[in-house]
Design a protein around this motif. Structure first.
Motif, mmCIF file in Angstrom:
data_model
loop_
_atom_site.group_PDB
_atom_site.id
_atom_site.type_symbol
_atom_site.label_atom_id
_atom_site.label_comp_id
_atom_site.label_asym_id
_atom_site.label_seq_id
_atom_site.Cartn_x
_atom_site.Cartn_y
_atom_site.Cartn_z
ATOM 1 N N TYR A 75 -18.048 43.658 -5.840
ATOM 2 C CA TYR A 75 -18.229 45.013 -6.360
ATOM 3 C C TYR A 75 -17.468 45.197 -7.672
ATOM 4 O O TYR A 75 -18.041 45.599 -8.682
ATOM 5 C CB TYR A 75 -17.740 45.993 -5.301
ATOM 6 C CG TYR A 75 -17.680 47.448 -5.699
ATOM 7 C CD1 TYR A 75 -18.833 48.218 -5.757
ATOM 8 C CD2 TYR A 75 -16.461 48.067 -5.977
ATOM 9 C CE1 TYR A 75 -18.772 49.565 -6.090
ATOM 10 C CE2 TYR A 75 -16.391 49.410 -6.307
ATOM 11 C CZ TYR A 75 -17.552 50.154 -6.373
ATOM 12 O OH TYR A 75 -17.484 51.482 -6.706
ATOM 13 N N PHE A 96 -4.190 48.694 5.621
ATOM 14 C CA PHE A 96 -4.846 49.994 5.465
ATOM 15 C C PHE A 96 -5.952 50.199 6.496
ATOM 16 O O PHE A 96 -6.179 51.293 6.988
ATOM 17 C CB PHE A 96 -5.409 50.123 4.040
ATOM 18 C CG PHE A 96 -5.844 51.518 3.709
ATOM 19 C CD1 PHE A 96 -4.903 52.498 3.458
ATOM 20 C CD2 PHE A 96 -7.188 51.860 3.664
ATOM 21 C CE1 PHE A 96 -5.286 53.793 3.165
ATOM 22 C CE2 PHE A 96 -7.582 53.153 3.368
ATOM 23 C CZ PHE A 96 -6.622 54.114 3.116
ATOM 24 N N LEU A 97 -6.645 49.113 6.832
ATOM 25 C CA LEU A 97 -7.789 49.220 7.741
ATOM 26 C C LEU A 97 -7.402 48.931 9.187
ATOM 27 O O LEU A 97 -8.277 48.849 10.052
ATOM 28 C CB LEU A 97 -8.897 48.255 7.298
ATOM 29 C CG LEU A 97 -9.497 48.500 5.901
ATOM 30 C CD1 LEU A 97 -10.462 47.380 5.546
ATOM 31 C CD2 LEU A 97 -10.211 49.846 5.847
ATOM 32 N N ASP A 98 -6.112 48.798 9.432
ATOM 33 C CA ASP A 98 -5.628 48.388 10.747
ATOM 34 C C ASP A 98 -6.335 49.108 11.902
ATOM 35 O O ASP A 98 -6.777 48.484 12.858
ATOM 36 C CB ASP A 98 -4.113 48.635 10.802
ATOM 37 C CG ASP A 98 -3.560 48.328 12.168
ATOM 38 O OD1 ASP A 98 -3.850 47.230 12.674
ATOM 39 O OD2 ASP A 98 -2.856 49.192 12.733
ATOM 40 N N ARG A 142 -5.604 54.619 -5.528
ATOM 41 C CA ARG A 142 -7.068 54.700 -5.470
ATOM 42 C C ARG A 142 -7.694 53.325 -5.593
ATOM 43 O O ARG A 142 -8.674 53.016 -4.923
ATOM 44 C CB ARG A 142 -7.595 55.585 -6.597
ATOM 45 C CG ARG A 142 -7.456 57.049 -6.329
ATOM 46 C CD ARG A 142 -8.337 57.786 -7.319
ATOM 47 N NE ARG A 142 -8.097 59.210 -7.277
ATOM 48 C CZ ARG A 142 -8.759 60.079 -8.024
ATOM 49 N NH1 ARG A 142 -9.675 59.655 -8.873
ATOM 50 N NH2 ARG A 142 -8.511 61.366 -7.937
ATOM 51 N N THR A 188 -11.629 50.006 1.365
ATOM 52 C CA THR A 188 -12.740 50.742 1.979
ATOM 53 C C THR A 188 -14.098 50.261 1.471
ATOM 54 O O THR A 188 -15.038 50.165 2.257
ATOM 55 C CB THR A 188 -12.610 52.266 1.745
ATOM 56 O OG1 THR A 188 -12.429 52.506 0.348
ATOM 57 C CG2 THR A 188 -11.443 52.842 2.514
ATOM 58 N N VAL A 189 -14.188 49.962 0.194
ATOM 59 C CA VAL A 189 -15.454 49.451 -0.335
ATOM 60 C C VAL A 189 -15.784 48.106 0.324
ATOM 61 O O VAL A 189 -16.910 47.849 0.738
ATOM 62 C CB VAL A 189 -15.387 49.310 -1.871
ATOM 63 C CG1 VAL A 189 -16.445 48.359 -2.389
ATOM 64 C CG2 VAL A 189 -15.538 50.672 -2.532
ATOM 65 N N VAL A 220 -9.236 50.482 12.128
ATOM 66 C CA VAL A 220 -10.703 50.451 12.211
ATOM 67 C C VAL A 220 -11.277 49.034 12.236
ATOM 68 O O VAL A 220 -12.472 48.861 12.479
ATOM 69 C CB VAL A 220 -11.354 51.246 11.047
ATOM 70 C CG1 VAL A 220 -11.055 52.734 11.186
ATOM 71 C CG2 VAL A 220 -10.886 50.756 9.689
ATOM 72 N N GLU A 259 -6.840 51.393 -2.209
ATOM 73 C CA GLU A 259 -7.602 52.001 -1.111
ATOM 74 C C GLU A 259 -9.086 51.710 -1.303
ATOM 75 O O GLU A 259 -9.806 51.424 -0.347
ATOM 76 C CB GLU A 259 -7.306 53.510 -1.096
ATOM 77 C CG GLU A 259 -8.182 54.368 -0.231
ATOM 78 C CD GLU A 259 -9.482 54.745 -0.905
ATOM 79 O OE1 GLU A 259 -10.522 54.618 -0.241
ATOM 80 O OE2 GLU A 259 -9.465 55.115 -2.096
ATOM 81 N N TYR A 277 -16.476 48.972 4.357
ATOM 82 C CA TYR A 277 -17.650 49.799 4.660
ATOM 83 C C TYR A 277 -18.913 49.332 3.941
ATOM 84 O O TYR A 277 -19.995 49.843 4.193
ATOM 85 C CB TYR A 277 -17.346 51.281 4.423
ATOM 86 C CG TYR A 277 -16.391 51.795 5.470
ATOM 87 C CD1 TYR A 277 -16.818 51.984 6.780
ATOM 88 C CD2 TYR A 277 -15.049 52.003 5.182
ATOM 89 C CE1 TYR A 277 -15.944 52.398 7.770
ATOM 90 C CE2 TYR A 277 -14.158 52.416 6.157
ATOM 91 C CZ TYR A 277 -14.615 52.607 7.447
ATOM 92 O OH TYR A 277 -13.736 53.008 8.428
ATOM 93 N N GLY A 278 -18.777 48.332 3.080
ATOM 94 C CA GLY A 278 -19.959 47.667 2.545
ATOM 95 C C GLY A 278 -20.517 46.637 3.521
ATOM 96 O O GLY A 278 -21.647 46.184 3.367
ATOM 97 N N LEU A 279 -19.716 46.289 4.513
ATOM 98 C CA LEU A 279 -20.155 45.274 5.488
ATOM 99 C C LEU A 279 -20.885 45.932 6.659
ATOM 100 O O LEU A 279 -20.382 46.898 7.229
ATOM 101 C CB LEU A 279 -18.942 44.525 6.056
ATOM 102 C CG LEU A 279 -18.102 43.653 5.140
ATOM 103 C CD1 LEU A 279 -16.915 43.079 5.928
ATOM 104 C CD2 LEU A 279 -18.948 42.513 4.563
#
Lengths: 523, 209
Positions: free
Chosen positions: B109, B83-85, B172, B179-180, B87, B175, B183-185
């Motif tokens: 989390y 999914f994060l490929d 959800r 993303t959590v 970015v 995903e 983007y938490g890093l």
């Protein structure tokens, strides 16, 4: 004097306390009530499910703040998983993490409560001194600095279109305009319960027990006589096995929407008319993201300083669902996880536009129309409460209108693209394109990104026991010595961010309760 | 996780499964009705839910993980990486390390969620960890350790827009983990142009009055 704050996660044995009032919850209702009761000379024990975290603990990182200061990572969902609720779970409750917008209950709402729900003694004139008192206590004033660009877009768009827009009053003192309100104020500028009424209560002799979840109200011969609670582990997830019992003359339930109805449901409190947990309202929130030509940097600066009520009351209180338009801060984790909901391709697109992203939200005022009965709180098998809330045709009509209004405002302010947050939507480059696309979005709650930051109702106050849970003073209709002093007593939503409505009503009802209990009147 | 609403059944085939539906409509529908839906319904309530909560308790002792179980790692790794490929860091070793950090962040989390909510999420992993779940529901041919990125992405996109609310909900969740976690890093922030939390002197000690 050192303050009596105890972390139940560290308890090695069970604990039993005797007190005058046990207050369950330390948010807008519980904090306000506890301070008033304690200052009246009454013995008060406060129970808080969250931990005690203060300015020095706030890292301002979402990964920390959402996990430590909110229920379910700021993503406490409705029963069907569709709507995400941001609700605080820490000392100070949601006031510790809210975005500081502070409005009095609108007069229209108070009149509606009196005429449609038999609420007595809460007309605007009677409540005004209570609002004034709490506004002074919390230093509420319209925001004096220029809005950040995220809010300026809202002001600019509304000005272009001739739409109403005003400056938001905020409960801050020496605010540094950092924009971290939702992650815990690192400089104690936000006048949340964490830094006002909770320490006020403790300094007047109250005891606070954190990581302690109230399991049930103890009922003896039909009267409330205390609370049984469990100690939670350091993360606040699992009970440690230690029990906390507080015997009290009165029980004040102040866990807010979802939690207070949940506590009373677990307690098997008499509910002869089936009202408990019903009429729970959430101000369903729709989101619109604009790609602006310049940097917005929407994480910095007061997160909410401008609002528009252009669409809130346009058809009168009982007409089509109205909505309040505000801005929402663009924190990286929250924002990018929303972008992720639009799919992998959009995630990559959104990452490159992050600094230029501007976010508007529209809050639907639910509960004023016969077709908006609200949701119901129920218990899961393990006793935890969950809200069942369905979007229906009446609310969807508001959602489509809200997406269109937000797009109109954003384009008027110069947006290059506008994306209504819905999994079947795309970024649109003109208002005409956005409007026609919005009209054809499916009304599917799992498709739309719907949020709530305001949970209201579930223990509705009203003039009749047959249609409400408590009376206008917060006294439970069936159980003596049981009071509800929080946002769960509202018989409808509010059409405004709820904190001041809770403070004002809590101040009034806690003061009356203190007198009933023989407290002194030095308040 | 909620039980699928009744009105969602029977008239909207899964996007990625359209050919399958045409080939063997009866068996697929039967599977959806009795297998998948049955298992989710059980997970969301009753005996299985309680069993899963106990399972979550028992495996809390795993040192690095508070939410995910060792058997979920391959699945979560495959989802996160695919999914994060676009970015994630390009360099292979750094990318692998970043994915592991993101998983730890997401685990931390989700480990603070209510036990019932954690159990529901684990129920979704259980479904996807089954051979049947992975092959027929997700349409991923190889075990998660060797899953092809394009198959994982096709699976995620089909769940994202599925006519079944339960599948959208699983999307959800997956995903959200990706993303959590990422983007938490702080490592993710320079790409966004986000400078990180403001550095500011803190008041010492107890909250003032």
């Amino acid at each position: 004097m050192s303050r009596a704050i105890h972390d139940a996660s560290k308890f090695a044995s069970d604990l039993t306390l005797d007190t005058d009032a046990v207050v369950v919850g330390t948010g807008a209702g519980g904090g306000t009530a506890a301070e008033i009761l304690a200052r009246a000379g009454l013995r008060v024990v406060l129970l808080e499910e969250g931990a005690h975290r203060a300015a020095a603990d706030f890292t301002l990182r979402e990964a920390d703040a959402f996990s430590e200061l909110y229920y379910d990572g700021a993503n406490r969902t409705t029963k069907d998983g569709a709507i995400a609720i941001l609700q605080g779970r820490t000392v100070g409750g949601s006031t510790t993490v809210n975005w500081t917008a502070t409005f009095r209950t609108p007069d229209e709402v108070l009149h509606h409560w009196a005429s449609a729900h038999g609420v007595r003694g809460l007309d605007p004139a009677e409540l005004a001194p209570w609002f004034e008192r709490m506004e002074r206590r919390l230093n509420v004033a319209p925001w004096k600095l220029a809005p950040n660009e995220n809010n300026e877009v809202l002001a600019r768009g509304c000005a272009k279109l001739g739409y109403l827009h005003e400056v938001i009053p905020r409960n801050v003192d020496q605010c540094r305009n950092l924009g971290a309100c939702g992650l815990g104020c690192p400089v104690n500028a936000k006048r949340s319960m964490l830094v006002t009424t909770v320490p006020g209560a403790l300094d007047a002799g109250a005891t606070l027990i954190t990581r302690c979840r109230a399991e049930r109200v103890i009922l003896r011969r039909g009267k409330a006589s205390g609370v049984e609670a469990v100690a939670l582990d350091a993360r606040g997830v699992y009970p440690t096995g230690r029990k906390v019992t507080v015997n009290a003359r009165v029980v004040v339930a102040a866990g807010g929407g979802i939690n207070t109805p949940g506590l009373l449901l677990r307690s098997n409190v008499p509910d002869p008319h089936g009202r408990l947990g019903k009429r729970t309202f959430i101000h369903p929130v729709l989101v619109s993201v604009a790609d602006m030509p310049g940097a917005v940097d929407g994480w910095q600066g007061a997160p909410q300083s401008v609002y528009s009520d252009q669409f809130l009351w346009r058809d009168g209180i009982a007409g089509r669902v109205g909505y309040k338009v505000e801005a929402a801060p663009v924190y990286p984790m929250l924002f990018m996880s929303l972008a992720g909901r639009m799919g992998k391709g959009h995630l990559e697109h959104a990452a490159t536009r992050y600094r230029n992203s501007q976010v508007l939200v529209a809050l639907l005022r639910d509960g004023f129309h016969v077709e908006s009965p609200g949701g119901s709180v129920m218990l899961r098998d393990d006793g935890s409460p969950v809200l069942d809330y369905a979007m229906n045709r009446y609310l969807w009509e508001g959602a489509y209108g809200a997406w269109a209004s937000m797009a109109e405002i954003q384009f008027a302010a110069g947006a290059r693209e506008v994306l209504p947050l819905h999994s079947d939507a795309h970024p649109y480059t003109s208002l005409a394109q956005a409007r026609s696309a919005i009209d054809s979005l499916p009304s599917n709650a799992m498709g739309a990104a719907i949020f709530s930051a305001h949970v209201m109702g579930g223990c509705a106050m009203g003039g009749e026991a047959s249609s409400s849970v408590v009376d206008s003073d917060g006294r439970h209709y069936q159980v003596e010595n049981l009071y509800v002093i929080d946002g769960s007593v509202f018989p409808t939503s509010l059409g405004v961010n709820p904190q001041m409505s809770i403070y004002g009503l809590a101040a009034r009802n806690a003061t009356r309760l203190a007198l009933l209990l023989g407290g002194n009147a030095r308040n | 996780m909620a039980v699928v609403a009744q009105e969602d059944f029977g008239y909207r085939p899964l996007m990625h499964g359209a050919q399958l539906v045409r080939r063997e409509p009866a068996s697929r529908r039967q599977f959806l009705k009795t297998g998948l839906v049955g298992s989710l319904a059980l997970v969301s309530a009753g005996v299985a839910g309680r069993w899963l909560i106990r399972t979550a308790y028992a495996e809390m002792s795993e040192p690095a993980l508070g939410f995910l179980r060792p058997r979920d790692r391959a699945l979560v790794r495959a989802i996160t990486a695919a999914f994060l490929d676009g970015v994630l860091p390009r360099e292979a070793a750094l990318r692998r390390q970043t994915v592991e950090q993101a998983i730890l962040g997401a685990d931390r989390y989700f480990s603070t969620f209510a036990p019932a909510v954690q159990a529901e999420a684990l129920g979704a992993f259980d479904l996807l960890n089954l051979w049947l779940g992975r092959r027929l529901v997700a349409g991923v041919s190889e075990p998660w350790e060797r899953a092809k990125a394009e198959e994982v992405n096709r699976f995620l996109e089909s769940f994202r827009t599925s006519g079944f609310d339960t599948f959208r909900q699983i999307y959800r969740l997956l995903e959200g983990i990706a993303t959590v976690g990422w983007y938490g890093l702080p490592a993710s922030w320079p790409q966004l142009g986000y400078p990180g939390p403001v550095q500011i002197a803190r008041p010492k000690g107890d909250a003032p009055l």
